[in-house]
Write a protein that holds these residues in place. Structure first.
Motif, mmCIF file in Angstrom:
data_model
loop_
_atom_site.group_PDB
_atom_site.id
_atom_site.type_symbol
_atom_site.label_atom_id
_atom_site.label_comp_id
_atom_site.label_asym_id
_atom_site.label_seq_id
_atom_site.Cartn_x
_atom_site.Cartn_y
_atom_site.Cartn_z
ATOM 1 N N GLN A 32 19.450 -0.878 29.698
ATOM 2 C CA GLN A 32 18.700 0.379 29.739
ATOM 3 C C GLN A 32 19.158 1.370 28.666
ATOM 4 N N MET A 33 20.217 1.032 27.930
ATOM 5 C CA MET A 33 20.777 1.932 26.929
ATOM 6 C C MET A 33 20.164 1.686 25.562
ATOM 7 N N PRO A 34 20.213 2.701 24.690
ATOM 8 C CA PRO A 34 19.862 2.468 23.284
ATOM 9 C C PRO A 34 20.812 1.419 22.694
ATOM 10 N N LEU A 35 20.390 0.747 21.645
ATOM 11 C CA LEU A 35 21.129 -0.386 21.090
ATOM 12 C C LEU A 35 22.576 -0.055 20.708
ATOM 13 N N GLY A 36 22.802 1.028 19.977
ATOM 14 C CA GLY A 36 24.157 1.380 19.556
ATOM 15 C C GLY A 36 25.076 1.656 20.725
ATOM 16 N N ALA A 37 24.562 2.345 21.723
ATOM 17 C CA ALA A 37 25.352 2.659 22.918
ATOM 18 C C ALA A 37 25.703 1.392 23.682
#
Length: 156
Positions: A32-37
Motif C-alpha cells: 500500500q506504500m509508494p515504491l520508495g517507501a
C-alpha cells in the motif's frame, strides 16, 4: 508508533526494542506504500541490529526544507554511529505535507535528539507517514514518497 515498540526500561538504562509486530505486517503495508517507501522499509538489514544498514543508533545530523515548484521537499541526514555504521543515511522526501519534531526535554528545547532507536513507515492517504523514535524525542514526516541512500558523502 503503531506497530514498532520502543520503550524505556524500568531501570532507565536502555530501551526495549521490538520491531517484530511491524515486520509481520510489513508485506501487507508495503503493498500500500509508494515504491520508495516500500523499498526503504523492506530493505535487508533495516531492523537487524547487527547490520551496518540498521537505522538503530544513527544520530540526527541536519535537515533541509525547500519550497520548489509548488511542493515542499525535505532532506534529512542521519549521521553514522562510528562503532556500527559504514556510512550515514540520507532520506529525501517528495511533496511534504507535515514535518514535526518533538523533544522530551523538560524545558522543551531542541537539544540533542540522541540516538535513533527505531523508525516506522506506514501508508497514508497522502502517501506515507514516517516516524522516528530517538532517545531525546520523536520526528514525524508525512510525504508523497521518499528516497533513501546510505552514503558517506554529506550533500546539502
Amino acid at each position: 508508533m503503531k506497530y514498532v515498540r520502543v520503550e524505556p526500561l524500568q531501570d532507565l538504562f536502555g530501551y526495549m526494542h521490538d520491531p517484530q509486530p511491524y515486520l509481520e505486517i510489513l508485506p501487507q503495508l508495503a503493498a500500500q506504500m509508494p515504491l520508495g517507501a516500500a523499498e526503504y522499509a523492506s530493505a535487508p538489514g533495516h531492523y537487524d541490529f547487527g547490520s551496518t544498514k540498521c537505522v538503530k543508533d544513527l544520530t540526527f545530523g541536519w535537515t533541509s526544507l525547500q519550497d520548489a515548484s509548488g511542493a515542499l521537499s525535505l532532506k534529512i541526514y542521519f549521521e553514522p554511529n562510528e562503532w556500527k555504521h559504514e556510512s550515514g543515511l540520507l532520506i529525501e522526501y517528495a511533496d511534504v505535507q507535515k514535518f514535526q519534531i518533538e523533544t522530551n526535554h523538560a524545558d522543551h528545547s531542541l537539544k540533542k535528539m540522541g540516538s535513533m532507536q527505531l523508525d516506522e513507515v506506514l501508508p497514508s492517504s497522502y502517501g506515507l507517514t514516517h516516524e522516528f523514535a530517538f532517545t531525546g524525542g520523536t520526528l514525524m514526516v508525512t510525504a508523497k514518497d521518499l528516497d533513501a541512500t546510505w552514503t558517506d558523502k554529506i550533500p546539502r
